[in-house]
Design a protein around this motif. Structure first.
Motif, PDB file in Angstrom:
ATOM      1  N   HIS A 174       0.823  -1.200   0.000  1.00  0.00           N
ATOM      2  CA  HIS A 174       0.000   0.000   0.000  1.00  0.00           C
ATOM      3  C   HIS A 174       0.863   1.258   0.000  1.00  0.00           C
ATOM      4  O   HIS A 174       1.920   1.298   0.631  1.00  0.00           O
ATOM      5  CB  HIS A 174      -0.916   0.032   1.229  1.00  0.00           C
ATOM      6  CG  HIS A 174      -2.092  -0.894   1.123  1.00  0.00           C
ATOM      7  ND1 HIS A 174      -2.952  -0.887   0.056  1.00  0.00           N
ATOM      8  CD2 HIS A 174      -2.532  -1.873   1.951  1.00  0.00           C
ATOM      9  CE1 HIS A 174      -3.887  -1.809   0.234  1.00  0.00           C
ATOM     10  NE2 HIS A 174      -3.647  -2.422   1.371  1.00  0.00           N
ATOM     11  N   ILE A 175       0.376   2.279  -0.709  1.00  0.00           N
ATOM     12  CA  ILE A 175       1.033   3.576  -0.645  1.00  0.00           C
ATOM     13  C   ILE A 175       0.507   4.374   0.540  1.00  0.00           C
ATOM     14  O   ILE A 175       1.067   5.400   0.897  1.00  0.00           O
ATOM     15  CB  ILE A 175       0.802   4.371  -1.950  1.00  0.00           C
ATOM     16  CG1 ILE A 175      -0.705   4.589  -2.169  1.00  0.00           C
ATOM     17  CG2 ILE A 175       1.409   3.660  -3.137  1.00  0.00           C
ATOM     18  CD1 ILE A 175      -0.993   5.543  -3.309  1.00  0.00           C
ATOM     19  N   VAL A 176      -0.591   3.894   1.127  1.00  0.00           N
ATOM     20  CA  VAL A 176      -1.174   4.524   2.311  1.00  0.00           C
ATOM     21  C   VAL A 176      -0.732   3.715   3.529  1.00  0.00           C
ATOM     22  O   VAL A 176      -1.170   2.577   3.710  1.00  0.00           O
ATOM     23  CB  VAL A 176      -2.718   4.552   2.221  1.00  0.00           C
ATOM     24  CG1 VAL A 176      -3.307   5.225   3.449  1.00  0.00           C
ATOM     25  CG2 VAL A 176      -3.160   5.248   0.943  1.00  0.00           C
ATOM     26  N   PRO A 177       0.147   4.257   4.384  1.00  0.00           N
ATOM     27  CA  PRO A 177       0.712   3.472   5.487  1.00  0.00           C
ATOM     28  C   PRO A 177      -0.296   3.030   6.536  1.00  0.00           C
ATOM     29  O   PRO A 177      -0.040   2.073   7.266  1.00  0.00           O
ATOM     30  CB  PRO A 177       1.752   4.437   6.094  1.00  0.00           C
ATOM     31  CG  PRO A 177       1.316   5.799   5.670  1.00  0.00           C
ATOM     32  CD  PRO A 177       0.698   5.623   4.325  1.00  0.00           C
ATOM     33  N   SER A 178      -1.439   3.684   6.606  1.00  0.00           N
ATOM     34  CA  SER A 178      -2.435   3.325   7.626  1.00  0.00           C
ATOM     35  C   SER A 178      -3.277   2.114   7.234  1.00  0.00           C
ATOM     36  O   SER A 178      -4.081   1.624   8.029  1.00  0.00           O
ATOM     37  CB  SER A 178      -3.357   4.517   7.900  1.00  0.00           C
ATOM     38  OG  SER A 178      -4.063   4.885   6.722  1.00  0.00           O
ATOM     39  N   VAL A 179      -3.113   1.621   6.010  1.00  0.00           N
ATOM     40  CA  VAL A 179      -3.886   0.472   5.531  1.00  0.00           C
ATOM     41  C   VAL A 179      -3.017  -0.782   5.579  1.00  0.00           C
ATOM     42  O   VAL A 179      -1.874  -0.769   5.123  1.00  0.00           O
ATOM     43  CB  VAL A 179      -4.390   0.697   4.088  1.00  0.00           C
ATOM     44  CG1 VAL A 179      -5.244  -0.476   3.642  1.00  0.00           C
ATOM     45  CG2 VAL A 179      -5.173   1.995   3.992  1.00  0.00           C
ATOM     46  N   MET A 180      -3.561  -1.851   6.137  1.00  0.00           N
ATOM     47  CA  MET A 180      -2.826  -3.116   6.205  1.00  0.00           C
ATOM     48  C   MET A 180      -3.116  -3.944   4.963  1.00  0.00           C
ATOM     49  O   MET A 180      -4.270  -4.124   4.601  1.00  0.00           O
ATOM     50  CB  MET A 180      -3.211  -3.892   7.461  1.00  0.00           C
ATOM     51  CG  MET A 180      -2.432  -5.191   7.643  1.00  0.00           C
ATOM     52  SD  MET A 180      -2.786  -6.010   9.225  1.00  0.00           S
ATOM     53  CE  MET A 180      -2.022  -4.836  10.355  1.00  0.00           C
ATOM     54  N   TYR A 181      -2.058  -4.424   4.314  1.00  0.00           N
ATOM     55  CA  TYR A 181      -2.242  -5.194   3.085  1.00  0.00           C
ATOM     56  C   TYR A 181      -2.667  -6.621   3.412  1.00  0.00           C
ATOM     57  O   TYR A 181      -2.078  -7.294   4.248  1.00  0.00           O
ATOM     58  CB  TYR A 181      -0.956  -5.229   2.253  1.00  0.00           C
ATOM     59  CG  TYR A 181      -1.239  -5.520   0.803  1.00  0.00           C
ATOM     60  CD1 TYR A 181      -1.362  -4.492  -0.119  1.00  0.00           C
ATOM     61  CD2 TYR A 181      -1.436  -6.822   0.354  1.00  0.00           C
ATOM     62  CE1 TYR A 181      -1.661  -4.747  -1.441  1.00  0.00           C
ATOM     63  CE2 TYR A 181      -1.737  -7.090  -0.963  1.00  0.00           C
ATOM     64  CZ  TYR A 181      -1.853  -6.054  -1.857  1.00  0.00           C
ATOM     65  OH  TYR A 181      -2.156  -6.317  -3.170  1.00  0.00           O
ATOM     66  N   THR A 182      -3.704  -7.083   2.721  1.00  0.00           N
ATOM     67  CA  THR A 182      -4.139  -8.469   2.836  1.00  0.00           C
ATOM     68  C   THR A 182      -4.379  -9.000   1.434  1.00  0.00           C
ATOM     69  O   THR A 182      -5.024  -8.338   0.618  1.00  0.00           O
ATOM     70  CB  THR A 182      -5.407  -8.614   3.697  1.00  0.00           C
ATOM     71  OG1 THR A 182      -5.840  -9.977   3.696  1.00  0.00           O
ATOM     72  CG2 THR A 182      -6.548  -7.729   3.191  1.00  0.00           C
ATOM     73  N   ILE A 183      -3.822 -10.165   1.135  1.00  0.00           N
ATOM     74  CA  ILE A 183      -3.955 -10.699  -0.228  1.00  0.00           C
ATOM     75  C   ILE A 183      -5.298 -11.376  -0.446  1.00  0.00           C
ATOM     76  O   ILE A 183      -5.663 -11.667  -1.581  1.00  0.00           O
ATOM     77  CB  ILE A 183      -2.810 -11.678  -0.554  1.00  0.00           C
ATOM     78  CG1 ILE A 183      -2.860 -12.891   0.381  1.00  0.00           C
ATOM     79  CG2 ILE A 183      -1.464 -10.979  -0.471  1.00  0.00           C
ATOM     80  CD1 ILE A 183      -1.860 -13.977   0.025  1.00  0.00           C
ATOM     81  N   SER A 184      -6.032 -11.621   0.638  1.00  0.00           N
ATOM     82  CA  SER A 184      -7.343 -12.248   0.511  1.00  0.00           C
ATOM     83  C   SER A 184      -8.277 -11.685   1.571  1.00  0.00           C
ATOM     84  O   SER A 184      -7.852 -10.949   2.474  1.00  0.00           O
ATOM     85  CB  SER A 184      -7.225 -13.771   0.653  1.00  0.00           C
ATOM     86  OG  SER A 184      -6.640 -14.105   1.894  1.00  0.00           O
ATOM     87  N   ASN A 185      -9.546 -12.023   1.472  1.00  0.00           N
ATOM     88  CA  ASN A 185     -10.540 -11.497   2.406  1.00  0.00           C
ATOM     89  C   ASN A 185     -10.281 -11.984   3.833  1.00  0.00           C
ATOM     90  O   ASN A 185      -9.803 -13.096   4.051  1.00  0.00           O
ATOM     91  CB  ASN A 185     -11.945 -11.935   1.977  1.00  0.00           C
ATOM     92  CG  ASN A 185     -12.371 -11.300   0.674  1.00  0.00           C
ATOM     93  OD1 ASN A 185     -12.026 -10.159   0.391  1.00  0.00           O
ATOM     94  ND2 ASN A 185     -13.132 -12.039  -0.119  1.00  0.00           N
TER      95      ASN A 185
END
Length: 251
Positions: free
Chosen positions: A12-23
């Motif tokens: 993510h380019i937004v640091p406050s969002v956690m990346y998840t590859i699936s739901n």
């Protein structure tokens, strides 16, 4: 050059969002139901064109979804199937294309673009995030009235049943969260089931997409023949047939 599938290594380019590859499961979701998996698979040995997973006809040809399958529930082969990894019915599970780029757009925040050409029918990425119940989705949409609303609500009509899936990638999501709405989108949103009954919401190219084009879909649920219920939020898609306002899902 055509975009190829890859393991999801985006960030993510937004640091406050956690990346998840699936739901992931959120409020209002039955955890047991969310984690349930298919216990059976097909008994094919090589390719899957007419089996219990494809249900009579292939879902994909040359890694592209068939037009007649856009409005049908799609089930991919799973770990219980006896077929091979290249059986032809394993596409979404192989990951998104490797050409997606997030860029700023004046007046719209960010958008999702492609650095390689994408052919019609090709899988691009999921719109993954937190799967929430209808009441929680309703609460979040109301709370986001004056801010960016990411909650996507998709209703599937399967026989006499209506299955509603609500996904919110505001705080937990993948690369698909940066795709914007368009009244003339270049992708179709298709529910695809891989591990079990909870669908993945997947973007497939509805036409050939050129290098540098923005990846867009219809926020009205995106599924074929969806009906537009308009909100009071102005639409900035800029298409020739713009409805003027963003669609609103009644939940």
């Amino acid at each position: 050059m055509e975009a190829t599938a890859c393991a999801d290594e985006y960030e993510h380019i937004v640091p406050s969002v956690m990346y998840t590859i699936s739901n992931i499961p959120g409020p209002g979701i039955d955890l047991k139901e969310f984690e349930s998996e298919y216990s059976l698979g097909c008994s094919c040995t090589v390719r899957c064109t007419d089996c219990s997973c494809t249900r009579g006809s292939p879902n994909y040809i040359d890694d592209c979804i068939l037009d007649e399958k856009l409005s049908d529930p799609i089930i991919e082969c799973n770990s219980h199937c006896t077929c091979k990894e290249r059986c032809g019915n394993r596409l979404v599970q192989n990951g998104p294309v490797d050409s997606l780029v997030v860029s700023k757009i004046d007046g719209k925040g960010h958008g999702l673009f492609t650095s390689k050409s994408i052919k019609k029918g090709q899988f691009i990425c999921e719109y993954a995030g937190e799967v929430v119940g209808i009441e929680e989705a309703r609460r979040r949409v109301e709370a986001n009235k004056n801010t960016m609303n990411y909650v996507l609500v998709v209703s599937e009509h399967i026989g006499d049943r209506v299955i509603v899936t609500c996904i919110d990638p505001k705080h937990f999501g993948n690369i698909g969260r940066y795709s914007n709405h368009s009244c003339e989108p270049n992708t179709n949103l298709v529910p695809v089931r891989v591990e079990g009954p909870v669908p993945r919401l997947c973007l497939f190219a509805s036409r050939d997409i050129k290098i540098g084009e923005e990846i867009t879909f219809d926020y009205a649920g995106g599924v074929v023949n969806s009906v537009h219920n308009l909100s009071h939020t102005p639409c900035l898609c800029g298409s020739n047939n713009c409805f003027g306002y963003l669609p609103h899902n009644t939940i």
